[in-house]
Design a protein around this motif. Sequence first.
Motif, short mmCIF file in Angstrom:
data_model
loop_
_atom_site.label_atom_id
_atom_site.label_comp_id
_atom_site.label_asym_id
_atom_site.label_seq_id
_atom_site.Cartn_x
_atom_site.Cartn_y
_atom_site.Cartn_z
N THR A 68 3.87 7.93 0.20
CA THR A 68 2.81 7.22 0.90
C THR A 68 2.31 6.07 0.05
O THR A 68 1.89 6.29 -1.09
CB THR A 68 1.63 8.17 1.22
OG1 THR A 68 2.10 9.28 1.99
CG2 THR A 68 0.55 7.43 2.00
N ILE A 69 2.34 4.88 0.61
CA ILE A 69 1.82 3.70 -0.08
C ILE A 69 0.39 3.46 0.37
O ILE A 69 0.06 3.65 1.54
CB ILE A 69 2.70 2.45 0.17
CG1 ILE A 69 2.25 1.28 -0.70
CG2 ILE A 69 2.71 2.07 1.65
CD1 ILE A 69 3.21 0.08 -0.64
N SER A 70 -0.45 3.08 -0.57
CA SER A 70 -1.83 2.76 -0.24
C SER A 70 -2.29 1.65 -1.19
O SER A 70 -1.61 1.33 -2.15
CB SER A 70 -2.74 3.99 -0.37
OG SER A 70 -2.75 4.48 -1.69
N LYS A 71 -3.45 1.10 -0.90
CA LYS A 71 -3.96 0.04 -1.76
C LYS A 71 -5.46 0.01 -1.74
O LYS A 71 -6.10 0.53 -0.83
CB LYS A 71 -3.40 -1.33 -1.33
CG LYS A 71 -3.80 -1.75 0.07
CD LYS A 71 -3.24 -3.12 0.39
CE LYS A 71 -3.61 -3.55 1.81
NZ LYS A 71 -3.20 -4.96 2.07
N ASP A 72 -6.02 -0.61 -2.76
CA ASP A 72 -7.46 -0.83 -2.87
C ASP A 72 -7.64 -2.31 -3.15
O ASP A 72 -7.45 -2.75 -4.30
CB ASP A 72 -8.05 0.04 -3.98
CG ASP A 72 -9.56 -0.04 -4.05
OD1 ASP A 72 -10.12 -1.10 -3.71
OD2 ASP A 72 -10.18 0.95 -4.47
N ASN A 73 -7.97 -3.08 -2.13
CA ASN A 73 -8.08 -4.53 -2.30
C ASN A 73 -9.16 -4.90 -3.32
O ASN A 73 -9.00 -5.85 -4.09
CB ASN A 73 -8.39 -5.20 -0.97
CG ASN A 73 -7.21 -5.19 -0.03
OD1 ASN A 73 -6.06 -5.07 -0.45
ND2 ASN A 73 -7.47 -5.28 1.26
N ALA A 74 -10.25 -4.16 -3.32
CA ALA A 74 -11.36 -4.49 -4.21
C ALA A 74 -10.97 -4.33 -5.67
O ALA A 74 -11.46 -5.05 -6.55
CB ALA A 74 -12.56 -3.62 -3.89
N LYS A 75 -10.08 -3.37 -5.94
CA LYS A 75 -9.65 -3.11 -7.32
C LYS A 75 -8.32 -3.78 -7.64
O LYS A 75 -7.83 -3.65 -8.76
CB LYS A 75 -9.53 -1.60 -7.55
CG LYS A 75 -10.86 -0.86 -7.45
CD LYS A 75 -10.67 0.62 -7.73
CE LYS A 75 -12.00 1.36 -7.67
NZ LYS A 75 -11.82 2.82 -7.92
N ASN A 76 -7.73 -4.47 -6.66
CA ASN A 76 -6.41 -5.09 -6.86
C ASN A 76 -5.38 -4.07 -7.30
O ASN A 76 -4.58 -4.33 -8.22
CB ASN A 76 -6.51 -6.23 -7.88
CG ASN A 76 -7.37 -7.37 -7.37
OD1 ASN A 76 -7.21 -7.82 -6.24
ND2 ASN A 76 -8.30 -7.80 -8.19
N MET A 77 -5.38 -2.92 -6.64
CA MET A 77 -4.47 -1.84 -7.00
C MET A 77 -3.63 -1.43 -5.80
O MET A 77 -4.08 -1.45 -4.65
CB MET A 77 -5.26 -0.62 -7.47
CG MET A 77 -6.07 -0.82 -8.73
SD MET A 77 -5.04 -1.00 -10.21
CE MET A 77 -4.32 0.64 -10.31
N VAL A 78 -2.40 -1.07 -6.10
CA VAL A 78 -1.49 -0.50 -5.10
C VAL A 78 -1.01 0.84 -5.64
O VAL A 78 -0.74 0.96 -6.85
CB VAL A 78 -0.29 -1.42 -4.82
CG1 VAL A 78 0.55 -0.87 -3.68
CG2 VAL A 78 -0.75 -2.83 -4.50
N TYR A 79 -0.90 1.82 -4.78
CA TYR A 79 -0.52 3.17 -5.20
C TYR A 79 0.70 3.65 -4.43
O TYR A 79 0.96 3.20 -3.31
CB TYR A 79 -1.68 4.14 -4.98
CG TYR A 79 -2.97 3.71 -5.61
CD1 TYR A 79 -3.96 3.08 -4.88
CD2 TYR A 79 -3.20 3.93 -6.97
CE1 TYR A 79 -5.15 2.67 -5.46
CE2 TYR A 79 -4.38 3.53 -7.57
CZ TYR A 79 -5.35 2.90 -6.80
OH TYR A 79 -6.53 2.50 -7.40
N LEU A 80 1.41 4.59 -5.04
CA LEU A 80 2.50 5.26 -4.36
C LEU A 80 2.39 6.75 -4.65
O LEU A 80 2.62 7.18 -5.79
CB LEU A 80 3.86 4.73 -4.81
CG LEU A 80 5.06 5.28 -4.04
CD1 LEU A 80 5.03 4.80 -2.58
CD2 LEU A 80 6.38 4.86 -4.70
#
Length: 114
Positions: A68-80
């Motif tokens: 599952t890919i996700s992201k946090d725009n406020a933190k400039n982070m992308v997760y897997l």
Amino acid sequence: QVQPVESGGGLVQPGGSLRLSCAASGSIVRANAMGWYRQAPGKQRELVAWFTSGGTTNYADSVKGRFTISKDNAKNMVYLQMNSLKPEDTAVYYCNTVALSLRWGQGTQVTVSS
């Protein structure tokens, strides 16, 4: 040119889980369709999970239902988030835009082995 920083890899047994993180500077995450790529030994780098420009998610068939890919725009982070890992998931994992507009980072090694 922006270079993302990937982290979170490691050695895990088959069936285990890992969560990878990608840090990118500025507004890269918010402004671009981001993706996770991987490169296994002796193989070409492949795109395994990504956002479309509209914000929906897509996955390679080999990881669908497990990653599952996700992201946090406020933190400039992308997760897997990677679940039910298999030995064939062993690779170095990288993040980049879908357009490959960033310098490749160092990646993070994921090894799935008993």
